[in-house]
Design a protein around this motif. Sequence first.
Motif, PDB file in Angstrom:
ATOM      1  N   LEU A   6      -0.509   6.672  -6.602  1.00  0.00           N
ATOM      2  CA  LEU A   6      -1.393   7.404  -5.707  1.00  0.00           C
ATOM      3  C   LEU A   6      -2.047   6.381  -4.794  1.00  0.00           C
ATOM      4  CD1 LEU A   6      -2.597  10.255  -5.153  1.00  0.00           C
ATOM      5  CD2 LEU A   6      -4.577   9.495  -6.448  1.00  0.00           C
ATOM      6  N   LYS A   7      -1.897   6.591  -3.496  1.00  0.00           N
ATOM      7  CA  LYS A   7      -2.522   5.683  -2.535  1.00  0.00           C
ATOM      8  C   LYS A   7      -3.722   6.396  -1.932  1.00  0.00           C
ATOM      9  CE  LYS A   7       1.714   3.243  -1.271  1.00  0.00           C
ATOM     10  NZ  LYS A   7       2.712   4.040  -1.980  1.00  0.00           N
ATOM     11  N   VAL A   8      -4.839   5.711  -1.937  1.00  0.00           N
ATOM     12  CA  VAL A   8      -6.069   6.277  -1.402  1.00  0.00           C
ATOM     13  C   VAL A   8      -6.670   5.269  -0.444  1.00  0.00           C
ATOM     14  CG1 VAL A   8      -8.314   7.270  -1.984  1.00  0.00           C
ATOM     15  CG2 VAL A   8      -6.449   7.435  -3.619  1.00  0.00           C
ATOM     16  N   SER A   9      -6.982   5.718   0.770  1.00  0.00           N
ATOM     17  CA  SER A   9      -7.635   4.821   1.727  1.00  0.00           C
ATOM     18  C   SER A   9      -8.732   5.582   2.447  1.00  0.00           C
ATOM     19  CB  SER A   9      -6.615   4.262   2.726  1.00  0.00           C
ATOM     20  OG  SER A   9      -6.009   5.324   3.440  1.00  0.00           O
ATOM     21  N   THR A  10      -9.711   4.852   2.930  1.00  0.00           N
ATOM     22  CA  THR A  10     -10.866   5.479   3.569  1.00  0.00           C
ATOM     23  C   THR A  10     -11.124   4.841   4.918  1.00  0.00           C
ATOM     24  OG1 THR A  10     -11.839   5.754   1.377  1.00  0.00           O
ATOM     25  CG2 THR A  10     -13.299   6.065   3.244  1.00  0.00           C
ATOM     26  N   ARG A  11     -11.426   5.686   5.905  1.00  0.00           N
ATOM     27  CA  ARG A  11     -11.883   5.217   7.214  1.00  0.00           C
ATOM     28  C   ARG A  11     -13.235   5.862   7.447  1.00  0.00           C
ATOM     29  NH1 ARG A  11      -6.571   7.304   9.049  1.00  0.00           N
ATOM     30  NH2 ARG A  11      -7.814   8.876  10.100  1.00  0.00           N
ATOM     31  N   SER A  12     -14.228   5.058   7.733  1.00  0.00           N
ATOM     32  CA  SER A  12     -15.567   5.591   7.950  1.00  0.00           C
ATOM     33  C   SER A  12     -16.032   5.313   9.363  1.00  0.00           C
ATOM     34  CB  SER A  12     -16.556   4.951   6.970  1.00  0.00           C
ATOM     35  OG  SER A  12     -16.188   5.256   5.646  1.00  0.00           O
ATOM     36  N   HIS A  13     -16.840   6.230   9.891  1.00  0.00           N
ATOM     37  CA  HIS A  13     -17.402   6.052  11.231  1.00  0.00           C
ATOM     38  C   HIS A  13     -18.640   6.924  11.360  1.00  0.00           C
ATOM     39  CE1 HIS A  13     -17.406   5.245  15.560  1.00  0.00           C
ATOM     40  NE2 HIS A  13     -17.793   6.504  15.682  1.00  0.00           N
TER      41      HIS A  13
END
Length: 119
Positions: A6-13
Amino acid sequence: MPAVELKVSTRSHAGHAILTVVGEIDLYTAPRLQAEFTRLLETGPDRVVIDMSGVEFCDSTGMNVLLSALKRMRERGGVLEVASPRPAVRKILQVTGLDSVFTVHDTIPAELLTAEHPG
């Protein structure tokens, strides 16, 4: 049987976060997603959108992780939304009634995408 990663990535802004999940969410991979939610919630976004376009399968364990994250976001006045679920995942949301619990978008909301790429 090989383990599905399972690949999990986050982009925040600006108080928003897009959590992109790729793979299968089940009993074995759900702790990875839970850990990412815990880390993400510590950074304090007001709105989290889960991009599920890459999720091929999600069982009840995965749904419980999503519900737990939703509860934690609501406790702090935030929102958790689901975006781009594939037909199999959308069906699970509908069968369980969770499509009325979560805000479900067909795609990632445009305002989040434009916020990430100004100009």
